[in-house]
Design an enzyme around this catalytic site. Structure first.
Site, PDB file in Angstrom:
ATOM      1  N   SER A  53       0.852  -1.249  -0.111  1.00 43.93           N
ATOM      2  CA  SER A  53      -0.038  -0.027   0.120  1.00 43.93           C
ATOM      3  C   SER A  53       0.819   1.292  -0.062  1.00 43.93           C
ATOM      4  O   SER A  53       2.061   1.199   0.362  1.00 43.93           O
ATOM      5  CB  SER A  53      -1.042  -0.077   1.283  1.00 43.93           C
ATOM      6  N   TYR A  62      -1.651  -0.966  10.679  1.00 43.57           N
ATOM      7  CA  TYR A  62      -1.702  -1.206   9.235  1.00 43.57           C
ATOM      8  C   TYR A  62      -0.505  -0.736   8.301  1.00 43.57           C
ATOM      9  O   TYR A  62       0.150  -1.598   7.566  1.00 43.57           O
ATOM     10  CB  TYR A  62      -2.992  -0.726   8.603  1.00 43.57           C
TER      11      TYR A  62
HETATM   12  P1  NAP Z   1     -11.317  -6.389   0.500  1.00 42.00           P
HETATM   13  O1  NAP Z   1     -12.145  -5.936  -0.412  1.00 42.00           O
HETATM   14  O2  NAP Z   1     -11.648  -6.263   1.995  1.00 42.00           O
HETATM   15  O3  NAP Z   1     -10.705  -7.868   0.293  1.00 42.00           O
HETATM   16  C1  NAP Z   1      -9.748  -8.531   1.234  1.00 42.00           C
HETATM   17  C2  NAP Z   1      -9.635  -9.944   0.732  1.00 42.00           C
HETATM   18  O4  NAP Z   1      -8.665 -10.670   1.705  1.00 42.00           O
HETATM   19  C3  NAP Z   1     -10.815 -10.721   0.727  1.00 42.00           C
HETATM   20  O5  NAP Z   1     -10.956 -11.795  -0.201  1.00 42.00           O
HETATM   21  C4  NAP Z   1     -11.004 -11.269   2.160  1.00 42.00           C
HETATM   22  O6  NAP Z   1     -11.790 -12.588   2.274  1.00 42.00           O
HETATM   23  C5  NAP Z   1      -9.383 -11.781   2.119  1.00 42.00           C
HETATM   24  N1  NAP Z   1      -8.873 -11.972   3.568  1.00 42.00           N
HETATM   25  C6  NAP Z   1      -9.032 -11.092   4.502  1.00 42.00           C
HETATM   26  N2  NAP Z   1      -8.405 -11.697   5.535  1.00 42.00           N
HETATM   27  C7  NAP Z   1      -7.910 -12.834   5.167  1.00 42.00           C
HETATM   28  C8  NAP Z   1      -7.094 -14.058   5.942  1.00 42.00           C
HETATM   29  N3  NAP Z   1      -6.861 -13.774   6.972  1.00 42.00           N
HETATM   30  N4  NAP Z   1      -7.034 -15.104   5.268  1.00 42.00           N
HETATM   31  C9  NAP Z   1      -7.117 -15.121   3.755  1.00 42.00           C
HETATM   32  N5  NAP Z   1      -7.812 -14.089   3.171  1.00 42.00           N
HETATM   33  C10 NAP Z   1      -8.245 -12.997   3.776  1.00 42.00           C
HETATM   34  O7  NAP Z   1      -9.678  -5.559   0.627  1.00 42.00           O
HETATM   35  P2  NAP Z   1      -9.059  -4.841  -0.827  1.00 42.00           P
HETATM   36  O8  NAP Z   1      -9.512  -3.301  -0.467  1.00 42.00           O
HETATM   37  O9  NAP Z   1      -9.158  -5.422  -1.850  1.00 42.00           O
HETATM   38  O10 NAP Z   1      -7.468  -5.247  -0.267  1.00 42.00           O
HETATM   39  C11 NAP Z   1      -6.732  -6.189  -0.913  1.00 42.00           C
HETATM   40  C12 NAP Z   1      -5.193  -5.910  -0.600  1.00 42.00           C
HETATM   41  O11 NAP Z   1      -4.923  -4.544  -1.126  1.00 42.00           O
HETATM   42  C13 NAP Z   1      -4.991  -5.708   0.998  1.00 42.00           C
HETATM   43  O12 NAP Z   1      -3.830  -6.329   1.188  1.00 42.00           O
HETATM   44  C14 NAP Z   1      -4.991  -4.046   1.248  1.00 42.00           C
HETATM   45  O13 NAP Z   1      -4.087  -3.823   2.457  1.00 42.00           O
HETATM   46  C15 NAP Z   1      -4.357  -3.614  -0.099  1.00 42.00           C
HETATM   47  N6  NAP Z   1      -4.854  -2.375  -0.497  1.00 42.00           N
HETATM   48  C16 NAP Z   1      -6.083  -1.824  -0.663  1.00 42.00           C
HETATM   49  C17 NAP Z   1      -6.225  -0.596  -1.110  1.00 42.00           C
HETATM   50  C18 NAP Z   1      -7.750  -0.131  -1.365  1.00 42.00           C
HETATM   51  O14 NAP Z   1      -7.955   1.117  -1.693  1.00 42.00           O
HETATM   52  N7  NAP Z   1      -8.734  -0.825  -1.477  1.00 42.00           N
HETATM   53  C19 NAP Z   1      -5.270   0.426  -1.239  1.00 42.00           C
HETATM   54  C20 NAP Z   1      -3.997  -0.241  -0.964  1.00 42.00           C
HETATM   55  C21 NAP Z   1      -3.763  -1.371  -0.418  1.00 42.00           C
HETATM   56  P3  NAP Z   1     -12.264 -13.102   3.684  1.00 42.00           P
HETATM   57  O15 NAP Z   1     -12.864 -12.182   4.337  1.00 42.00           O
HETATM   58  O16 NAP Z   1     -13.415 -14.118   3.011  1.00 42.00           O
HETATM   59  O17 NAP Z   1     -11.036 -13.867   4.215  1.00 42.00           O
END
Ligand code: NAP
Length: 261
Positions: free
Chosen positions: A146, A160
């Site tokens: 991130s 985080y």
């Molecule tokens: P999201 O929509 O909440 O999706 C998160 C995914 O991770 C889901 O598939 C969730 O499924 C899974 N997950 C969560 N905890 C888990 C665990 N303990 N074991 C296995 N799977 C797990 O999140 P997102 O926004 O797409 O973020 C994905 C990644 O991108 C993260 O690493 C986040 O830090 C990074 N990121 C996101 C953004 C943004 O703007 N969205 C920006 C920068 C970085 P379950 O809950 O069913 O396990």
């Protein structure tokens, strides 16, 4: 034109929604065989079926329930990918959680949860696949970090941010260790990406967030997926230990006056 990655075996942790779902869809449309993981098995299966229904998808896509913070689950994911797809060429360590917690209220359990999934989970996911990645000859590790942590801060996200910066420390040393096996290790640093969860924050939030991004919009999950796909190609074989910001220019301005218009 890049050399197709048709038939490569790709693991995407946290692939049931958001950025992981976008990465999985981009790889599946490129002809790769994709295994997506998440704790919620039903949601992961629904996503796999949805992606498979796209007529542009030629690879196999399936799902498995697994918690990245659990070592045995990570081993089971690696074994399943090998059984279903004959090996593992690419690991996208993407699963992450981002609860907001003021430092003054942060408990050891809060820390364990965030570091356990984001940092330990990424490392365990990669380690479990090492044997298969070595056999691949095209091994790729792609970590979803991130901008928060390595480059920026956000009140409430100190744990985080630490986990996301920690992922880069892991990536750099792992890149050196794994170079001998021809495995590259790189990290993507997304800015604000429009996921289902972010969309639920409402129009007001989305508009104010878009206004802080020089390119005038939030990122799409495909913006992240396309970079992951490039890093998996043969043409990216000489890139390792690096970080790639995908944020529409969000971290560039020194002040509001620095943005044109
Ligand atoms: P999201 O929509 O909440 O999706 C998160 C995914 O991770 C889901 O598939 C969730 O499924 C899974 N997950 C969560 N905890 C888990 C665990 N303990 N074991 C296995 N799977 C797990 O999140 P997102 O926004 O797409 O973020 C994905 C990644 O991108 C993260 O690493 C986040 O830090 C990074 N990121 C996101 C953004 C943004 O703007 N969205 C920006 C920068 C970085 P379950 O809950 O069913 O396990």
């Amino acid at each position: 034109m890049f050399t197709p990655i048709t038939g490569r075996s790709v693991v995407v942790t946290g692939g049931s929604k958001g950025i992981g779902k976008g990465i999985a869809a981009v790889f599946a449309r490129a002809g790769a065989h994709v295994l997506i993981t998440a704790r919620d098995e039903a949601a992961a299966r629904r996503t796999a079926a949805e992606i498979a229904a796209d007529e542009a998808v030629t690879g196999r896509i399936s799902a498995i329930a697994a918690d990245v913070s659990n070592e045995e689950d990570c081993e089971r994911v690696a074994l399943t990918a090998r059984e279903r797809h004959g090996g593992i060429d690419v690991v996208c360590a993407n699963a992450g959680i981002f609860p907001s917690t003021p430092l003054v209220e942060m408990t050891a359990a809060d820390l364990d949860a965030v570091l356990g999934v984001n940092l330990k989970g990424a490392i365990l996911s990669v380690r479990a696949c090492l044997d298969a990645l070595t056999r691949s000859g095209n091994g790729r590790v792609i970590i979803t970090s991130s901008i928060t942590g390595p480059l920026t801060g956000f009140a409430g996200w100190s744990h985080y941010g630490a986990s996301k910066a920690g992922q880069l420390g892991f990536a750099r040393s792992a890149a050196l260790e794994l170079a001998e096996a021809g495995i590259t290790v790189n990290a993507i640093l997304p800015g604000n990406v429009l996921t289902e969860g972010v969309a639920e924050l409402g129009d007001g939030y989305l508009k104010s967030m878009a206004a802080s991004i020089p390119l005038g919009r939030l990122g799409t999950v495909e913006d992240v997926g396309n970079l992951a796909l490039f890093l998996a190609t043969d043409e990216a074989a000489f890139i390792t230990g690096q970080t790639f910001v995908v944020d529409g220019g969000q971290v560039l301005p020194e002040s509001l006056d620095a943005v044109a218009g």
